[in-house]
Design a protein around this motif. Sequence first.
Motif, PDB file in Angstrom:
ATOM      1  N   LEU A  93       0.824  -1.209   0.000  1.00 33.29           N
ATOM      2  CA  LEU A  93       0.000   0.000   0.000  1.00 33.29           C
ATOM      3  C   LEU A  93       0.857   1.258   0.000  1.00 33.29           C
ATOM      4  CD1 LEU A  93      -2.882  -0.764   2.521  1.00 33.29           C
ATOM      5  CD2 LEU A  93      -3.074  -0.423   0.064  1.00 33.29           C
ATOM      6  N   LEU A  94       1.889   1.267   0.830  1.00 33.41           N
ATOM      7  CA  LEU A  94       2.758   2.433   0.903  1.00 33.41           C
ATOM      8  C   LEU A  94       3.513   2.645  -0.407  1.00 33.41           C
ATOM      9  CD1 LEU A  94       3.682   4.689   2.746  1.00 33.41           C
ATOM     10  CD2 LEU A  94       5.464   3.176   3.602  1.00 33.41           C
ATOM     11  N   ALA A  95       4.010   1.573  -1.008  1.00 34.36           N
ATOM     12  CA  ALA A  95       4.727   1.687  -2.283  1.00 34.36           C
ATOM     13  C   ALA A  95       3.790   2.147  -3.401  1.00 34.36           C
ATOM     14  CB  ALA A  95       5.375   0.351  -2.637  1.00 34.36           C
ATOM     15  N   LEU A  96       2.544   1.659  -3.376  1.00 35.15           N
ATOM     16  CA  LEU A  96       1.582   2.112  -4.389  1.00 35.15           C
ATOM     17  C   LEU A  96       1.231   3.584  -4.203  1.00 35.15           C
ATOM     18  CD1 LEU A  96      -0.767  -0.993  -4.654  1.00 35.15           C
ATOM     19  CD2 LEU A  96       0.872  -0.166  -6.360  1.00 35.15           C
ATOM     20  N   ALA A  97       1.203   4.048  -2.957  1.00 33.77           N
ATOM     21  CA  ALA A  97       0.978   5.472  -2.711  1.00 33.77           C
ATOM     22  C   ALA A  97       2.126   6.297  -3.289  1.00 33.77           C
ATOM     23  CB  ALA A  97       0.817   5.729  -1.214  1.00 33.77           C
ATOM     24  N   LEU A  98       3.350   5.823  -3.099  1.00 33.21           N
ATOM     25  CA  LEU A  98       4.501   6.527  -3.690  1.00 33.21           C
ATOM     26  C   LEU A  98       4.434   6.517  -5.205  1.00 33.21           C
ATOM     27  CD1 LEU A  98       7.493   5.413  -1.449  1.00 33.21           C
ATOM     28  CD2 LEU A  98       6.448   7.660  -1.590  1.00 33.21           C
ATOM     29  N   ARG A  99       4.004   5.388  -5.771  1.00 31.89           N
ATOM     30  CA  ARG A  99       3.876   5.286  -7.222  1.00 31.89           C
ATOM     31  C   ARG A  99       2.863   6.292  -7.738  1.00 31.89           C
ATOM     32  NH1 ARG A  99       1.120   4.023 -11.417  1.00 31.89           N
ATOM     33  NH2 ARG A  99       1.899   2.736 -13.099  1.00 31.89           N
ATOM     34  N   MET A 101       1.895   9.056  -6.340  1.00 32.89           N
ATOM     35  CA  MET A 101       2.405  10.424  -6.195  1.00 32.89           C
ATOM     36  C   MET A 101       3.433  10.747  -7.271  1.00 32.89           C
ATOM     37  SD  MET A 101       2.503  11.159  -2.083  1.00 32.89           S
ATOM     38  CE  MET A 101       3.818  10.039  -1.776  1.00 32.89           C
ATOM     39  N   LEU A 102       4.308   9.770  -7.597  1.00 36.23           N
ATOM     40  CA  LEU A 102       5.301  10.002  -8.647  1.00 36.23           C
ATOM     41  C   LEU A 102       4.614  10.176  -9.999  1.00 36.23           C
ATOM     42  CD1 LEU A 102       8.314  10.142  -9.441  1.00 36.23           C
ATOM     43  CD2 LEU A 102       8.198   7.682  -9.848  1.00 36.23           C
ATOM     44  N   ALA A 103       3.624   9.349 -10.274  1.00 34.07           N
ATOM     45  CA  ALA A 103       2.913   9.460 -11.550  1.00 34.07           C
ATOM     46  C   ALA A 103       2.143  10.776 -11.624  1.00 34.07           C
ATOM     47  CB  ALA A 103       1.966   8.273 -11.723  1.00 34.07           C
ATOM     48  N   GLY A 107       6.158  12.000 -13.253  1.00 34.92           N
ATOM     49  CA  GLY A 107       7.159  10.966 -13.494  1.00 34.92           C
ATOM     50  C   GLY A 107       6.680   9.973 -14.541  1.00 34.92           C
ATOM     51  N   SER A 108       7.613   9.298 -15.138  1.00 30.35           N
ATOM     52  CA  SER A 108       7.229   8.324 -16.160  1.00 30.35           C
ATOM     53  C   SER A 108       6.630   7.085 -15.507  1.00 30.35           C
ATOM     54  CB  SER A 108       8.443   7.930 -17.008  1.00 30.35           C
ATOM     55  OG  SER A 108       9.314   7.113 -16.265  1.00 30.35           O
ATOM     56  N   GLU A 109       5.826   6.380 -16.284  1.00 31.09           N
ATOM     57  CA  GLU A 109       5.176   5.177 -15.763  1.00 31.09           C
ATOM     58  C   GLU A 109       6.193   4.090 -15.448  1.00 31.09           C
ATOM     59  OE1 GLU A 109       1.719   2.004 -17.049  1.00 31.09           O
ATOM     60  OE2 GLU A 109       1.813   3.938 -18.061  1.00 31.09           O
ATOM     61  N   ALA A 110       7.254   4.008 -16.256  1.00 31.80           N
ATOM     62  CA  ALA A 110       8.281   2.996 -16.022  1.00 31.80           C
ATOM     63  C   ALA A 110       9.007   3.254 -14.702  1.00 31.80           C
ATOM     64  CB  ALA A 110       9.277   2.978 -17.175  1.00 31.80           C
ATOM     65  N   ASP A 111       9.352   4.513 -14.435  1.00 36.10           N
ATOM     66  CA  ASP A 111      10.012   4.841 -13.167  1.00 36.10           C
ATOM     67  C   ASP A 111       9.089   4.576 -11.987  1.00 36.10           C
ATOM     68  OD1 ASP A 111      12.425   5.527 -14.266  1.00 36.10           O
ATOM     69  OD2 ASP A 111      12.008   7.682 -14.327  1.00 36.10           O
ATOM     70  N   ILE A 149      -4.193   4.104   6.903  1.00 33.48           N
ATOM     71  CA  ILE A 149      -4.885   5.395   6.896  1.00 33.48           C
ATOM     72  C   ILE A 149      -4.084   6.437   6.127  1.00 33.48           C
ATOM     73  CG2 ILE A 149      -5.575   7.308   8.404  1.00 33.48           C
ATOM     74  CD1 ILE A 149      -6.441   5.148  10.439  1.00 33.48           C
ATOM     75  N   ILE A 150      -2.764   6.333   6.165  1.00 36.65           N
ATOM     76  CA  ILE A 150      -1.915   7.275   5.431  1.00 36.65           C
ATOM     77  C   ILE A 150      -1.840   6.906   3.954  1.00 36.65           C
ATOM     78  CG2 ILE A 150       0.464   8.055   5.146  1.00 36.65           C
ATOM     79  CD1 ILE A 150       0.737   7.803   8.211  1.00 36.65           C
ATOM     80  N   ALA A 151      -1.646   5.616   3.643  1.00 29.78           N
ATOM     81  CA  ALA A 151      -1.364   5.190   2.278  1.00 29.78           C
ATOM     82  C   ALA A 151      -2.584   5.232   1.368  1.00 29.78           C
ATOM     83  CB  ALA A 151      -0.760   3.790   2.275  1.00 29.78           C
ATOM     84  N   VAL A 152      -3.734   4.817   1.856  1.00 32.47           N
ATOM     85  CA  VAL A 152      -4.907   4.730   0.975  1.00 32.47           C
ATOM     86  C   VAL A 152      -5.349   6.105   0.467  1.00 32.47           C
ATOM     87  CG1 VAL A 152      -7.362   4.097   0.916  1.00 32.47           C
ATOM     88  CG2 VAL A 152      -5.689   2.508   1.847  1.00 32.47           C
ATOM     89  N   PRO A 153      -5.499   7.130   1.316  1.00 27.46           N
ATOM     90  CA  PRO A 153      -5.870   8.445   0.763  1.00 27.46           C
ATOM     91  C   PRO A 153      -4.825   9.024  -0.188  1.00 27.46           C
ATOM     92  CG  PRO A 153      -6.263   8.405   3.123  1.00 27.46           C
ATOM     93  CD  PRO A 153      -5.531   7.153   2.773  1.00 27.46           C
ATOM     94  N   LEU A 154      -3.538   8.798   0.116  1.00 26.26           N
ATOM     95  CA  LEU A 154      -2.496   9.296  -0.790  1.00 26.26           C
ATOM     96  C   LEU A 154      -2.639   8.661  -2.170  1.00 26.26           C
ATOM     97  CD1 LEU A 154       0.675   9.425   1.474  1.00 26.26           C
ATOM     98  CD2 LEU A 154      -0.593  11.340   0.527  1.00 26.26           C
ATOM     99  N   THR A 155      -2.921   7.374  -2.188  1.00 33.04           N
ATOM    100  CA  THR A 155      -3.091   6.680  -3.469  1.00 33.04           C
ATOM    101  C   THR A 155      -4.308   7.211  -4.208  1.00 33.04           C
ATOM    102  OG1 THR A 155      -2.099   4.695  -2.501  1.00 33.04           O
ATOM    103  CG2 THR A 155      -3.314   4.415  -4.543  1.00 33.04           C
TER     104      THR A 155
END
Length: 159
Positions: A93-99, A101-103, A107-111, A149-155
């Motif tokens: 969940l946390l990594a998907l939230a970072l993804r 935010m980067l997108a 940021g590019s989809e590959a990165d 609670i942090i990761a889901v809203p960010l995503t």
Amino acid sequence: MPLNVLGWGSILVSSALSAWAHGAWGVAVQSLFAMAAALLLLVPSIASAPTWKRKPVDRGVHASPDTKGSMALGRRAATFVITGPVALFGALLLALALRAMLAAGGGSEADANVLVLACVPIFWGILATILLMMERRRTQLSVLATLTIIAVPLTLLAG
């Protein structure tokens, strides 16, 4: 403690600068240098480590099913489930939230995809270690709930 914070902070800053300057390749090269430096700093400690002479611990199986060891099986299974699949889900969940935010930040989809692949095992290891250091289930579950609670809203907000 201050040197520990300084060391981890410098690793974090150098990783961020490497990612900014050279992307995933920069982080990979930077991490190799950080691991090599850690190895060089630890070699003297490894060479001077004392050899311990202890009696082997009796780890025999208890014959009686009502012993304290069998009662702890449920707690052990709960610890495995919390630090294994549940912590993996939290790290994902946390990594998907970072993804996301980067997108959303251009940021590019590959990165963004590589970021998820790189961060999930790192976050999982950190999260599992944190959870294993906690003595109470309530504290472990509150950490996982806070992460969710942090990761889901960010995503959801990032897209």
